[in-house]
Scaffold this active site. Sequence first.
Site, PDB file in Angstrom:
ATOM      1  N   ARG A  46       0.821  -1.217   0.000  1.00  0.00           N
ATOM      2  CA  ARG A  46       0.000   0.000   0.000  1.00  0.00           C
ATOM      3  C   ARG A  46       0.855   1.268   0.000  1.00  0.00           C
ATOM      4  NH1 ARG A  46      -4.938  -0.052   3.905  1.00  0.00           N
ATOM      5  NH2 ARG A  46      -5.317   1.695   2.527  1.00  0.00           N
ATOM      6  N   CYS A  47       2.166   1.110   0.181  1.00  0.00           N
ATOM      7  CA  CYS A  47       3.071   2.250   0.271  1.00  0.00           C
ATOM      8  C   CYS A  47       3.709   2.514  -1.095  1.00  0.00           C
ATOM      9  CB  CYS A  47       4.148   1.965   1.315  1.00  0.00           C
ATOM     10  SG  CYS A  47       5.457   3.189   1.372  1.00  0.00           S
ATOM     11  N   SER A  48       3.574   3.736  -1.583  1.00  0.00           N
ATOM     12  CA  SER A  48       4.124   4.066  -2.903  1.00  0.00           C
ATOM     13  C   SER A  48       5.646   3.965  -2.922  1.00  0.00           C
ATOM     14  CB  SER A  48       3.684   5.463  -3.336  1.00  0.00           C
ATOM     15  OG  SER A  48       4.188   6.442  -2.449  1.00  0.00           O
TER      16      SER A  48
END
Length: 119
Positions: free
Chosen positions: A9-11
């Site tokens: 979920r972390c870019s």
Amino acid sequence: MITIYHNPRCSKSRAAVDLITNSLNVASEPVEIVEYLKHPLSSAQLKTLNAMLGCPVREMLRNTESVYEELDLDRTDLSDDQLYEAIEKHPILMQRPVVVRNGRAIIGRPPENVESLFV
């Protein structure tokens, strides 16, 4: 073997995975992606990872997470063991991504930090 402790979920974490798989891993080394929120690391594993990072355990912590404040983790009287335990119980506190290669590790924030593992 390249191990990436990853939060999909972390870019920044996704960018580091892309950088490794599409550019840096020219030798096609095996890559293991560990979604550490689904498979939290034990305190012992965190200590080993921290030794490879070569930084104070506090640098492994995400101090922007609400649980950081809830647990009052900015207290200076907390031991390293207490901080490892907090990360073990609340893996969202761990910086991401963390990439391990050849016995060395780096926090991939920004993602370009991982390039140092490949020189």
